[in-house]
Design an enzyme around this catalytic site. Structure first.
Site, PDB file in Angstrom:
ATOM      1  N   SER A  68       0.788  -1.241   0.000  1.00 56.30           N
ATOM      2  CA  SER A  68       0.000   0.000   0.000  1.00 56.30           C
ATOM      3  C   SER A  68       0.815   1.284   0.000  1.00 56.30           C
ATOM      4  CB  SER A  68      -0.943   0.006   1.220  1.00 56.30           C
ATOM      5  OG  SER A  68      -0.212  -0.002   2.427  1.00 56.30           O
ATOM      6  N   LYS A 127      -5.318   4.025   9.271  1.00 53.97           N
ATOM      7  CA  LYS A 127      -4.360   4.899   8.595  1.00 53.97           C
ATOM      8  C   LYS A 127      -4.792   6.360   8.670  1.00 53.97           C
ATOM      9  CE  LYS A 127      -2.558   1.348   5.524  1.00 53.97           C
ATOM     10  NZ  LYS A 127      -2.222   0.955   4.139  1.00 53.97           N
TER      11      LYS A 127
END
Length: 348
Positions: free
Chosen positions: A246, A291
Site C-alpha cells: 500500500s 491509517k
C-alpha cells in the site's frame, strides 16, 4: 474463621480467578490500529556495510533533483498479537483499534515467517511499481524485457530471456498489459513476427501463437515480460521492516516531486495510501480507518484515499482531515495541483 471473612473471601474468589484468567489466557484475536507514518520526502536511519547512516527514504542518484519541503507521508497499520483478555478489551475500548480473528492475519496454513516473506515481497513490488509508474507518467524510457520463456511454450527457441520486446506483429508494446492484450487477440495457430532488441541490435523472429491454457480461444506466447527502468539514474527505497503493497502511491508521488519542478504538496502535510500499477492505476488497501487516525495524529491536513476505499474512509474520517478521492496517478497529481492553487479536488 469469622463468618464475615468467609463471606468476603467467597466474594473475592471469582474476581481473583477472573484476574488470573484474564491476564494469562490469550484470545484468538489480533488488534489492528494506527501504525507509524513515514515522510517519503524525508530521511531514515539505516545500516550500510554494518554502519548506521542517514539516507533519503526515496533516494535518487545520477540526476539533478528539485528541492522539496513539507510531507508526503505513507501510512501503516499496526498489528498486536498474543493478547490476553484484558489487553484485547482495553484496545477495543480505546476506539482506535479493532479486533479481528487471528486467522485472518495469520492463516493457520502458513508460518509467521512465510507471511512475513509474502508481505516483504509485496512491499518490494510496490517499490518497483512506484518507480515504473513515475517514469511512465514522465515519459521516461522503460524497457519491456523477457524474464522467462516457458520451455515447452510457443516462443521456446524463438525468444530468449533478456530480449527487449518492441513489437508483436505491427503493434508496438511497452507494457506488460499491452503484451497480454495484443497476444490474446491473435488467433491460436497464427504465425506472427515478434520484434525484439537482442545483443544491442533489433531483430524480428517468427513465432506461432499457441492457445492460452484454460482459455484456448485466446492467443498465448509462453513468456513472462517485465517492465524495467531504462534511465541513467538509480532509485533506491530505504524503508525496512515494512510489509504490504500500500505504499505504492506515496512512493510514486515522492519520485515525481523530486524529479519535477515545484512542490506537489504545496509545502503542506499530505498523507495517503494506495497500491499502484505501472500504468498509474491506484488500488484499494486494508485498514483505511487506522491509517486515517495515524495521519491525523501525525499532523496531516490532507489524505489521499483510493476511490474504492472512499465509503469506509468517509465514515471514519477524523475531524479536520480533508479526504481526496484518487483513481489514478494523474488524478492524484491534478488534485494536488488544484488544492495548491486554491481550487477544489475530488472528495470522498
Amino acid at each position: 474463621m469469622n463468618r464475615r471473612i468467609v463471606t468476603l473471601l467467597a466474594a473475592l474468589a471469582p474476581i481473583v480467578v477472573l484476574g488470573i484468567v484474564g491476564s494469562l489466557v490469550t484470545v484468538p484475536y489480533v488488534a489492528l490500529g494506527p501504525g507509524p507514518t513515514f515522510n517519503t520526502l524525508g530521511t531514515v536511519d539505516t545500516t550500510v556495510d554494518g554502519k548506521q547512516v542517514t539516507k533519503s527514504v526515496v533516494d535518487i542518484e545520477g540526476t539533478e533533483l528539485d528541492p522539496t519541503t513539507g510531507n508526503l507521508n505513507m501510512t501503516t497499520v499496526s498489528v498486536r498479537d498474543g493478547l490476553n483478555l484484558f489487553e484485547a478489551f482495553g484496545l477495543w475500548a480505546s476506539g482506535e483499534h479493532g479486533l479481528v480473528p487471528r486467522a485472518e492475519v495469520y492463516p493457520p496454513s502458513k508460518t509467521k515467517e512465510e507471511i512475513q516473506q509474502a508481505n516483504t515481497a509485496d512491499f518490494q513490488q510496490s517499490e518497483n511499481s512506484a518507480e515504473l509508474a513515475a517514469l511512465n507518467f514522465l515519459g521516461k524510457p522503460v524497457a519491456l524485457t523477457v524474464t522467462k520463456v516457458t520451455p515447452d511454450g510457443p516462443a521456446s527457441g524463438a525468444l530468449a530471456e533478456g530480449d527487449t520486446l518492441v513489437k508483436i506483429g505491427d503493434t508496438p508494446v511497452d507494457t506488460v498489459g499491452a503484451v497480454q492484450e495484443t497476444v490474446a487477440a491473435i488467433a491460436p495457430g497464427t504465425q506472427v513476427p515478434v520484434t525484439v532488441i537482442r545483443g544491442g541490435a533489433e531483430t524480428t523472429v517468427p513465432v506461432t501463437v499457441g492457445a492460452r491454457p484454460n482459455q484456448p480461444e485466446l492467443g498465448y506466447l509462453g513468456i513472462t515480460p517485465e517492465e524495467v527502468p531504462d534511465v541513467p539514474f538509480d532509485v533506491t527505497f530505504n524503508l525496512a521492516d515494512i510489509g504490504g503493497p500500500s505504499a505504492g502511491l506515496m512512493f510514486t508521488l515522492a519520485l515525481l516531486d523530486k524529479l519535477t519542478p515545484g512542490e506537489l504538496n504545496g509545502g503542506q502535510f499530505v498523507a495517503g495510501t494506495g497500491t499502484i500499477d505501472s500504468d498509474g492505476t491506484v488500488g484499494p488497501i486494508g485498514g483505511i480507518r487506522f491509517k486515517l487516525i495515524a495521519a491525523a495524529d501525525a499532523g496531516a491536513s490532507t489524505f489521499l484515499v483510493p476511490a474504492q476505499n472512499c465509503d469506509e474512509a468517509r465514515q471514519n474520517a477524523p475531524d479536520g482531515l480533508r479526504l481526496v478521492k484518487v483513481d489514478n496517478l494523474s488524478g492524484a497529481v491534478d488534485a494536488l495541483d488544484s488544492l495548491n492553487s486554491g481550487g477544489e479536488a475530488p472528495s470522498c
